[in-house]
Design an enzyme around this catalytic site. Structure first.
Site, PDB file in Angstrom:
ATOM      1  N   GLU A 284      -5.085 -51.211  12.106  1.00 30.35           N
ATOM      2  CA  GLU A 284      -4.588 -50.012  12.817  1.00 30.35           C
ATOM      3  C   GLU A 284      -5.283 -49.734  14.410  1.00 30.35           C
ATOM      4  O   GLU A 284      -4.804 -49.167  14.908  1.00 30.35           O
ATOM      5  CB  GLU A 284      -4.310 -48.646  11.635  1.00 30.35           C
ATOM      6  CG  GLU A 284      -3.684 -47.900  12.363  1.00 30.35           C
ATOM      7  CD  GLU A 284      -2.673 -46.923  11.482  1.00 30.35           C
ATOM      8  OE1 GLU A 284      -1.741 -46.179  11.127  1.00 30.35           O
ATOM      9  OE2 GLU A 284      -3.548 -45.998  10.835  1.00 30.35           O
ATOM     10  N   GLU A 287      -4.877 -51.841  16.576  1.00 31.68           N
ATOM     11  CA  GLU A 287      -3.536 -51.686  17.388  1.00 31.68           C
ATOM     12  C   GLU A 287      -3.668 -50.520  18.324  1.00 31.68           C
ATOM     13  O   GLU A 287      -3.498 -51.051  19.678  1.00 31.68           O
ATOM     14  CB  GLU A 287      -2.271 -51.317  15.868  1.00 31.68           C
ATOM     15  CG  GLU A 287      -1.352 -51.257  16.535  1.00 31.68           C
ATOM     16  CD  GLU A 287      -0.739 -50.898  15.755  1.00 31.68           C
ATOM     17  OE1 GLU A 287      -0.878 -50.297  14.495  1.00 31.68           O
ATOM     18  OE2 GLU A 287       0.776 -50.266  16.363  1.00 31.68           O
ATOM     19  N   CYS A 304       1.535 -44.980   7.683  1.00 31.59           N
ATOM     20  CA  CYS A 304       1.113 -45.037   6.298  1.00 31.59           C
ATOM     21  C   CYS A 304       1.810 -44.444   4.849  1.00 31.59           C
ATOM     22  O   CYS A 304       1.153 -44.411   4.368  1.00 31.59           O
ATOM     23  CB  CYS A 304      -1.192 -44.968   6.081  1.00 31.59           C
ATOM     24  SG  CYS A 304      -1.728 -43.859   6.241  1.00 31.59           S
ATOM     25  N   SER A 324       2.892 -46.085  14.732  1.00 27.92           N
ATOM     26  CA  SER A 324       2.041 -47.232  14.734  1.00 27.92           C
ATOM     27  C   SER A 324       2.824 -48.670  13.242  1.00 27.92           C
ATOM     28  O   SER A 324       3.759 -47.966  12.475  1.00 27.92           O
ATOM     29  CB  SER A 324       0.803 -47.878  13.921  1.00 27.92           C
ATOM     30  OG  SER A 324       0.186 -48.522  12.862  1.00 27.92           O
ATOM     31  N   LYS A 363       6.553 -43.839  -1.712  1.00 27.98           N
ATOM     32  CA  LYS A 363       6.380 -44.810  -2.211  1.00 27.98           C
ATOM     33  C   LYS A 363       7.789 -45.919  -2.853  1.00 27.98           C
ATOM     34  O   LYS A 363       7.384 -47.100  -2.242  1.00 27.98           O
ATOM     35  CB  LYS A 363       5.177 -44.903  -2.408  1.00 27.98           C
ATOM     36  CG  LYS A 363       4.021 -44.350  -1.806  1.00 27.98           C
ATOM     37  CD  LYS A 363       3.150 -45.565  -0.911  1.00 27.98           C
ATOM     38  CE  LYS A 363       2.690 -45.336   0.243  1.00 27.98           C
ATOM     39  NZ  LYS A 363       1.539 -44.595   0.096  1.00 27.98           N
ATOM     40  N   GLU A 366       9.878 -46.811  -0.138  1.00 27.50           N
ATOM     41  CA  GLU A 366       8.763 -47.934   0.872  1.00 27.50           C
ATOM     42  C   GLU A 366       9.477 -48.740   0.220  1.00 27.50           C
ATOM     43  O   GLU A 366       9.195 -50.201   1.260  1.00 27.50           O
ATOM     44  CB  GLU A 366       7.605 -47.416   1.087  1.00 27.50           C
ATOM     45  CG  GLU A 366       7.036 -48.582   1.785  1.00 27.50           C
ATOM     46  CD  GLU A 366       5.570 -48.404   2.043  1.00 27.50           C
ATOM     47  OE1 GLU A 366       4.668 -47.828   1.097  1.00 27.50           O
ATOM     48  OE2 GLU A 366       5.032 -47.797   2.640  1.00 27.50           O
ATOM     49  N   GLU A 371      12.168 -55.150   4.851  1.00 29.08           N
ATOM     50  CA  GLU A 371      11.160 -55.211   5.826  1.00 29.08           C
ATOM     51  C   GLU A 371       9.851 -55.519   4.700  1.00 29.08           C
ATOM     52  O   GLU A 371       9.477 -56.571   5.296  1.00 29.08           O
ATOM     53  CB  GLU A 371      10.468 -54.012   7.017  1.00 29.08           C
ATOM     54  CG  GLU A 371      11.887 -53.754   7.630  1.00 29.08           C
ATOM     55  CD  GLU A 371      12.492 -52.403   6.656  1.00 29.08           C
ATOM     56  OE1 GLU A 371      12.407 -51.778   6.198  1.00 29.08           O
ATOM     57  OE2 GLU A 371      13.553 -52.232   7.812  1.00 29.08           O
ATOM     58  N   CYS A 511      -2.241 -36.755   0.348  1.00 24.21           N
ATOM     59  CA  CYS A 511      -1.306 -37.336  -0.899  1.00 24.21           C
ATOM     60  C   CYS A 511      -1.588 -36.999  -2.187  1.00 24.21           C
ATOM     61  O   CYS A 511      -1.591 -37.355  -3.485  1.00 24.21           O
ATOM     62  CB  CYS A 511      -1.725 -38.894  -0.675  1.00 24.21           C
ATOM     63  SG  CYS A 511      -1.447 -39.766   0.043  1.00 24.21           S
TER      64      CYS A 511
END
Ligand code: SF4
Ligand code: SF4
Ligand code: SF4
Length: 600
Positions: A284, A287, A304, A324, A363, A366, A371, A511
């Site tokens: 990141e 990037e 994230c 990102s 999550k 996710e 993907e 979190c």
């Protein structure tokens, strides 16, 4: 002004409710729907019954919405009052599915506590009103959570959290009277609704009506299969969260105990998601620097947090080009577990099953994204929350309190840094990124590693970051809670953002207060500060505090990936997003229209 409660005189301010005056003076009146952390007072449960005598005579009232008046006499536990309170609780139980033994809130239920508080020993009405199968939705369409309306007692806490804190407004009140329950607007089901599966509503639901999808049986199936190689990992915040489930005070670091517990239940490999957080910073950070150098559209938003990514895809798709492309630490570790790990440990990839232990419900969603799979095989096979992991350990007879800590022993993907561990708190990703970006630009470390302006609990924080001599400075922002994220996203879309880089965490506090963390009855995020400080203390105690100094990360790039953002790194560790705002149709469109972010 003065009035009496149970024969004793108390002072009060005009407009104060009986319940408020009683609580302020330590007098207990049973109540379920009144939820102080949200200043939430729907007056729907009708349990806080008290007897009052005033100029209007003697009568039974609900304490939460009856103002105290001068000279009023209140009785909170006469025989008559207790009988009335108990009958009301009997009625609530009768209108509630009572399969307690199979409920997600088993052993942790506020409704059961209420039964005890009113002395309920036998329910005269059980099965008279109980909702018949099919009368109220039991919806397990969502990847991360379940919605069982036969257990809903209509306290409306969930509606309030989703609307007031998250600004998502995915939940609605459907039906009337006994049929009333919590719905998902005009959407067909939970999965296609406006919900982004942050799980914050599961932290306040007093019953098992809204809960994480329990996947412990899948984990047990993996552990029981001798052909499979189980690879467990746990997120940065989990080490300061899990202890609470076993009687530790908030913020106690139980990392070594978790490693030992995982070995005890039969894990073949135990890795640290912190390692992947360090890799995320390498990707990141690179990037971001490439975007700054190439004059690309800024600000860049972090990626994230899957709750935020879901929000961007469903509610604000125009912001997606600014997000990102780097995967979350879980997504990075999953990909490496199925590619790099088999190489360095000489394992058969097809036998590997990756299990993430996360503070997060999003999550789970996710991990199910197409993907994050290679040739149809998911990089992360199962995600369990902190709450599920605690249940798993209890099911397997492991007591975290008595187990001796053990270190990670795997030489690959288990070393970490202080930068990785603070990922668990709001501001942590930004602070970790700044440490590495500075070092990359200047060839030396920052003089002051810790950055106070990036820390704290304010919903939106900003800071000017000095990038070193000749590099100027950038303005960065941090926000948590999606209501705040929306404000920064809209600012960016108007072209008015002064920021270069923005960190977003969907859950208030990040979190450490994720939707999969321990529920604290009748409270909302009471341990946030202690959990956050525990992560900062851990950072200070680490020998390496910058992601680029993680020796295993250096080895990963030298032996396998080449360089950050190399073609191979991009293929494995980056992802793409899709506009999903049309998919859930009516609900999201309606939310878009009615959501006014400037109110409150
Ligand atoms: S999980 Fe989050 S977005 Fe979904 S209903 Fe609950 S609070 Fe709202
Ligand atoms: S789903 Fe849970 S939090 Fe929401 S109204 Fe029902 S019982 Fe209350
Ligand atoms: S803040 Fe953390 S726990 Fe909450 S949705 Fe994002 S990643 Fe999950």
């Amino acid at each position: 002004m003065k009035a009496s409660i149970n024969g004793k005189e108390y002072s009060f301010e005009e407009g104060e409710s009986i319940l408020h005056v009683a609580r302020r003076n330590g007098i207990f009146i049973p109540s379920l729907c009144r939820f102080e952390p949200l200043r939430h007072k729907p007056a729907t449960c009708r349990v806080c019954l008290t007897e009052v005598t005033d100029a209007l005579g003697t009568r039974i009232v609900t304490a939460c919405d009856t103002p105290m008046t001068e000279g009023m006499q209140v009785d909170t536990f006469s025989r008559h009052v207790r009988d009335m309170q108990r009958m009301q609780v009997e009625m609530i139980f009768a209108d509630h599915d009572q399969e307690c033994v199979s409920c997600a809130r088993h052993g942790d239920c506020e409704l059961q506590d209420l039964g005890e508080a009113v002395g309920l020993v036998r329910n005269r009405f059980t099965h008279r009103l109980r909702p018949a199968a099919g009368e109220r939705p039991v919806d397990d369409s969502a990847t991360g959570m379940t919605r069982d309306m036969t257990k809903c007692i209509r306290c409306l806490r969930c509606v309030e959290v989703c609307r007031q804190i998250q600004g998502v407004a995915a939940l609605t009140v459907d039906g009337k009277g006994l049929e009333a329950c919590i719905g998902v607007g005009m959407s067909a089901d939970h999965r296609s609704s406006a919900c982004i599966q942050c799980g914050q509503c599961t932290l306040v639901c007093p019953t098992g009506a809204l809960a994480e999808r329990d996947q412990n049986d899948t984990v047990l199936d993996y552990l029981a299969d001798p052909e499979l190689i189980t690879v467990f990992s746990f997120a940065p915040s989990v080490r300061v969260l899990l202890g609470e489930e076993f009687g530790f005070t908030p913020g106690v670091n139980v990392e070594g105990k978790i490693v030992a517990a995982l070995r005890r239940i039969g894990a073949d490999v135990v890795l640290d998601t912190d390692f992947a957080a360090d890799v995320v910073i390498m990707e990141e950070g690179t990037e971001l620097l490439e975007k700054i150098r190439s004059g690309a559209r800024l600000p860049m938003f972090t990626s994230c947090c899957p709750g935020w990514v879901n929000y961007a895809e469903k509610h604000c798709p125009a912001i997606l080009p600014y997000v990102s492309s780097t995967r979350s630490p879980q997504g990075v570790l999953g990909a490496l577990c199925k590619t790099y790990l088999p190489k360095v440990m000489d394992l058969d990839t097809t036998r590997i099953r990756t299990i993430s232990i996360m503070p997060c419900i999003a999550k789970k969603d996710e991990a199910a994204r197409p993907e994050l799979a290679q040739y149809g095989v998911p990089d992360v096979d199962v995600v369990i929350t902190v709450r599920e992991f605690a249940r798993l350990l209890r099911r397997m007879g492991v007591d975290l309190a008595s187990i001796e800590p053990e270190p990670f022993d795997n030489p690959f993907m288990s070393a970490s840094t202080g930068a990785a561990v603070i990922f668990g708190s709001t501001g942590g990703v930004m602070e970790a990124a700044v440490r590495t970006v500075y070092a990359v630009l200047n060839g030396k470390e920052m003089e002051r590693i810790e950055s106070e302006p990036l820390r704290g609990m304010e919903g939106v924080r900003e800071a000017d970051v000095d990038l070193g001599e000749g590099n100027g400075s950038i303005k960065v922002a941090i926000c948590h809670g999606l209501r705040n994220a929306r404000i920064l996203a809209e600012q960016a879309l108007r072209g008015e953002s002064p920021y270069t880089f923005i960190e977003v965490m969907a859950c208030p506090g990040g979190c450490v207060d994720g939707g999969g963390t321990s529920r604290i009855k009748r409270d909302y995020h009471p341990g946030a500060y202690l959990r956050q400080q525990a992560l900062y203390a851990l950072d200070r105690s680490m020998p390496r505090r910058q992601s680029h100094n993680n020796p295993q990360v250096k080895k990963l790039y030298a032996d396998f990936l080449g360089a950050p953002n190399s073609e191979k790194a991009h293929h494995l560790l980056h992802t793409g997003y899709a506009d999903r705002s049309a998919q859930p149709s009516e609900s999201i469109q309606a939310n878009k229209r009615r959501l006014t972010l400037t109110d409150e």
